[in-house]
Design a protein around this motif. Structure first.
Motif, PDB file in Angstrom:
ATOM      1  N   ILE A 121       0.832  -1.205   0.000  1.00 35.73           N
ATOM      2  CA  ILE A 121       0.000   0.000   0.000  1.00 35.73           C
ATOM      3  C   ILE A 121       0.870   1.259   0.000  1.00 35.73           C
ATOM      4  O   ILE A 121       0.609   2.215  -0.744  1.00 35.73           O
ATOM      5  CB  ILE A 121      -0.945  -0.007   1.222  1.00 35.73           C
ATOM      6  CG1 ILE A 121      -1.972  -1.131   1.074  1.00 35.73           C
ATOM      7  CG2 ILE A 121      -1.645   1.339   1.383  1.00 35.73           C
ATOM      8  CD1 ILE A 121      -2.864  -1.316   2.282  1.00 35.73           C
ATOM      9  N   ALA A 122       1.935   1.258   0.833  1.00 33.21           N
ATOM     10  CA  ALA A 122       2.788   2.448   0.934  1.00 33.21           C
ATOM     11  C   ALA A 122       3.463   2.768  -0.386  1.00 33.21           C
ATOM     12  O   ALA A 122       3.697   3.952  -0.709  1.00 33.21           O
ATOM     13  CB  ALA A 122       3.833   2.243   2.028  1.00 33.21           C
ATOM     14  N   PRO A 125       0.499   4.445  -4.925  1.00 34.24           N
ATOM     15  CA  PRO A 125      -0.524   5.482  -4.753  1.00 34.24           C
ATOM     16  C   PRO A 125      -1.888   5.078  -5.298  1.00 34.24           C
ATOM     17  O   PRO A 125      -2.923   5.481  -4.754  1.00 34.24           O
ATOM     18  CB  PRO A 125       0.054   6.677  -5.526  1.00 34.24           C
ATOM     19  CG  PRO A 125       1.529   6.441  -5.528  1.00 34.24           C
ATOM     20  CD  PRO A 125       1.693   4.963  -5.606  1.00 34.24           C
ATOM     21  N   GLN A 128      -3.667   3.205  -2.649  1.00 32.15           N
ATOM     22  CA  GLN A 128      -4.154   4.138  -1.636  1.00 32.15           C
ATOM     23  C   GLN A 128      -5.431   4.830  -2.101  1.00 32.15           C
ATOM     24  O   GLN A 128      -6.372   5.024  -1.327  1.00 32.15           O
ATOM     25  CB  GLN A 128      -3.075   5.175  -1.326  1.00 32.15           C
ATOM     26  CG  GLN A 128      -1.773   4.589  -0.819  1.00 32.15           C
ATOM     27  CD  GLN A 128      -0.649   5.594  -0.816  1.00 32.15           C
ATOM     28  OE1 GLN A 128      -0.862   6.795  -0.675  1.00 32.15           O
ATOM     29  NE2 GLN A 128       0.584   5.113  -1.001  1.00 32.15           N
ATOM     30  N   ILE A 131      -8.441   2.693  -1.692  1.00 34.38           N
ATOM     31  CA  ILE A 131      -8.899   2.538  -0.306  1.00 34.38           C
ATOM     32  C   ILE A 131      -9.817   3.686   0.085  1.00 34.38           C
ATOM     33  O   ILE A 131     -10.868   3.503   0.702  1.00 34.38           O
ATOM     34  CB  ILE A 131      -7.697   2.458   0.648  1.00 34.38           C
ATOM     35  CG1 ILE A 131      -6.898   1.174   0.361  1.00 34.38           C
ATOM     36  CG2 ILE A 131      -8.149   2.482   2.108  1.00 34.38           C
ATOM     37  CD1 ILE A 131      -5.603   1.080   1.119  1.00 34.38           C
ATOM     38  N   PRO A 134      -8.218  10.821  -1.868  1.00 30.40           N
ATOM     39  CA  PRO A 134      -7.012  11.466  -1.326  1.00 30.40           C
ATOM     40  C   PRO A 134      -7.298  12.376  -0.130  1.00 30.40           C
ATOM     41  O   PRO A 134      -6.519  12.406   0.823  1.00 30.40           O
ATOM     42  CB  PRO A 134      -6.477  12.255  -2.525  1.00 30.40           C
ATOM     43  CG  PRO A 134      -6.978  11.496  -3.715  1.00 30.40           C
ATOM     44  CD  PRO A 134      -8.323  10.974  -3.329  1.00 30.40           C
ATOM     45  N   VAL A 137      -7.801  10.181   2.889  1.00 30.66           N
ATOM     46  CA  VAL A 137      -6.532   9.619   3.343  1.00 30.66           C
ATOM     47  C   VAL A 137      -5.748  10.663   4.137  1.00 30.66           C
ATOM     48  O   VAL A 137      -5.189  10.360   5.197  1.00 30.66           O
ATOM     49  CB  VAL A 137      -5.705   9.099   2.149  1.00 30.66           C
ATOM     50  CG1 VAL A 137      -4.308   8.689   2.614  1.00 30.66           C
ATOM     51  CG2 VAL A 137      -6.410   7.920   1.487  1.00 30.66           C
ATOM     52  N   THR A 141      -4.536  10.449   8.132  1.00 34.03           N
ATOM     53  CA  THR A 141      -3.121  10.304   8.466  1.00 34.03           C
ATOM     54  C   THR A 141      -2.451  11.582   8.965  1.00 34.03           C
ATOM     55  O   THR A 141      -1.326  11.519   9.460  1.00 34.03           O
ATOM     56  CB  THR A 141      -2.346   9.815   7.232  1.00 34.03           C
ATOM     57  OG1 THR A 141      -2.534  10.752   6.154  1.00 34.03           O
ATOM     58  CG2 THR A 141      -2.841   8.443   6.797  1.00 34.03           C
ATOM     59  N   VAL A 198      -3.416  -1.941   6.338  1.00 29.55           N
ATOM     60  CA  VAL A 198      -3.869  -0.683   5.739  1.00 29.55           C
ATOM     61  C   VAL A 198      -3.374   0.508   6.552  1.00 29.55           C
ATOM     62  O   VAL A 198      -2.872   1.498   5.999  1.00 29.55           O
ATOM     63  CB  VAL A 198      -5.405  -0.660   5.626  1.00 29.55           C
ATOM     64  CG1 VAL A 198      -5.909   0.753   5.293  1.00 29.55           C
ATOM     65  CG2 VAL A 198      -5.867  -1.640   4.557  1.00 29.55           C
ATOM     66  N   GLY A 201       0.368   0.889   5.967  1.00 30.22           N
ATOM     67  CA  GLY A 201       0.673   1.399   4.639  1.00 30.22           C
ATOM     68  C   GLY A 201       0.348   2.872   4.471  1.00 30.22           C
ATOM     69  O   GLY A 201       1.159   3.644   3.932  1.00 30.22           O
ATOM     70  N   LEU A 202      -0.831   3.270   4.930  1.00 33.26           N
ATOM     71  CA  LEU A 202      -1.235   4.671   4.762  1.00 33.26           C
ATOM     72  C   LEU A 202      -0.368   5.610   5.596  1.00 33.26           C
ATOM     73  O   LEU A 202       0.038   6.687   5.118  1.00 33.26           O
ATOM     74  CB  LEU A 202      -2.709   4.837   5.133  1.00 33.26           C
ATOM     75  CG  LEU A 202      -3.725   4.145   4.218  1.00 33.26           C
ATOM     76  CD1 LEU A 202      -5.143   4.390   4.725  1.00 33.26           C
ATOM     77  CD2 LEU A 202      -3.575   4.610   2.783  1.00 33.26           C
ATOM     78  N   ALA A 205       3.089   5.861   4.024  1.00 40.59           N
ATOM     79  CA  ALA A 205       3.073   6.714   2.839  1.00 40.59           C
ATOM     80  C   ALA A 205       3.039   8.186   3.211  1.00 40.59           C
ATOM     81  O   ALA A 205       3.558   9.041   2.483  1.00 40.59           O
ATOM     82  CB  ALA A 205       1.868   6.361   1.969  1.00 40.59           C
TER      83      ALA A 205
END
Length: 335
Positions: A121-122, A125, A128, A131, A134, A137, A141, A198, A201-202, A205
């Motif tokens: 995931i990281a 893009p 991501q 999921i 943007p 996300v 995060t 998840v 990974g997020l 990133a």
């Protein structure tokens, strides 16, 4: 087994046992010895019927007769605080140690799967974006985002109770449905691995993996270990259906099932501790190293509990099952 012949051969013994039980307070010494002998024989008969010709009516009759005889021979035994203390100082840690070859590999595979999912995931893009949008996300995060406020948006006591309940349900599902060849257990583990992966990974990133690990490690070490133990026991229970070993399948499932029920109680206590850490330590103002240290200490204490206390109890004969006097009699099984 010819059931009619079997009943005809042993009916007189069962009727004699029933007669002795009806007047057990007035038995002579010889009659008491006879009652014990007939109880043992009838328990063996019940086991034979269950294994070879499970007739419901006869099984019910013999089960009732054996239960009455057991009560007369060994007396009623009440659970005491000593039983509870023995369970937590010997039975539960021994059961965890006995199943280590199931839950330790489960934990290793789970951790590797989380790492792979997080790395995937990281580094992608487009994944991501699949999921969440943007903007969503970034909201999850960013500093003070959803991943951080999750631990502080509710009062600590209420949040701790909620976490404990949810985790106990996950453990209970793993234990209760393990007999279904372990398939539900694998599904629960997979869903949890995806959820954690998840997040990894997020946050990786976004360049905030250190923040995420600082939030999840204090309670997650002990919490996930408890989930691994539950999953390992569930998988072992599923394998018992396939390969009961030298025991009959019924006896094997009974033994492993009783141990699993006991482990559910023990794991509820472990998850209660991890819930307290998640509710009061994770969202606290302690520095990250301090919160992680508390999590490592709790995890180390559990591992010592299992691999030192549990190993000693296991080598002494503990398995996590109920005491032998409380188990149903079983007929010998040829190897």
């Amino acid at each position: 087994m010819d059931l009619d012949v079997f009943v005809a051969a042993h009916r007189a013994e069962w009727e004699r046992l029933d007669q002795l039980l009806r007047r057990r307070r007035h038995l002579t010494g010889a009659e008491t010895d006879e009652l014990v002998t007939l109880y043992q024989r009838t328990a063996t008969h019940l086991s034979q019927v269950q294994a070879s010709a499970p007739d419901p009516a006869l099984t019910s009759r013999l089960t009732t007769l054996v239960a009455r005889a057991r009560s007369a021979v060994v007396g009623a035994r009440k659970s005491t605080w000593r039983d509870a203390a023995h369970f937590f100082t010997a039975g539960f840690p021994a059961a965890c140690y006995r199943t280590r070859y199931w839950w330790v590999p489960t934990g290793i595979v789970f951790t590797l799967l989380v790492a792979v999912i997080g790395w995937w995931i990281a580094g992608n893009p487009e994944v991501q974006g699949a999921i969440a949008a943007p903007e969503e996300v970034r909201e999850m995060t960013r500093e003070g985002g959803a991943y951080e406020t999750y631990y502080t948006e509710s009062p600590a006591a209420a949040f701790s109770a909620q976490v404990w309940t949810n985790n106990a349900q996950v453990a209970a599902i793993s234990l209760a449905f393990g007999a279904l060849l372990g398939i539900p257990v694998v599904w629960v583990l997979l869903m949890n691995a995806v959820n954690v992966g998840v997040g990894v990974g997020l946050m990786a990133a976004a360049g905030r993996l250190d923040v995420f690990m600082g939030l999840i490690l204090p309670h997650g070490l002990l919490e996930l270990t408890a989930v691994f133990v539950a999953a390992g026991v569930g998988l072992r229970l599923g394998w018992t259906v396939i390969d009961p070993g030298r025991r009959t399948r019924r006896a094997a499932l009974a033994q492993e099932g009783r141990a699993a029920i006991g482990m559910a109680i023990g794991l509820a206590a472990v998850l209660f501790v991890s819930g307290l850490i998640e509710g009061f330590v994770t969202p606290s103002g302690l520095p990250t190293w301090g919160r992680i240290t508390i999590g490592i200490v709790a995890e180390a204490a559990f591992l010592v509990y299992v691999f030192v206390v549990g190993r000693r109890a296991y080598l002494a004969g503990e398995t996590g099952d109920i005491v032998e006097a409380d188990r149903a009699a079983e007929a010998p099984v040829a190897a």
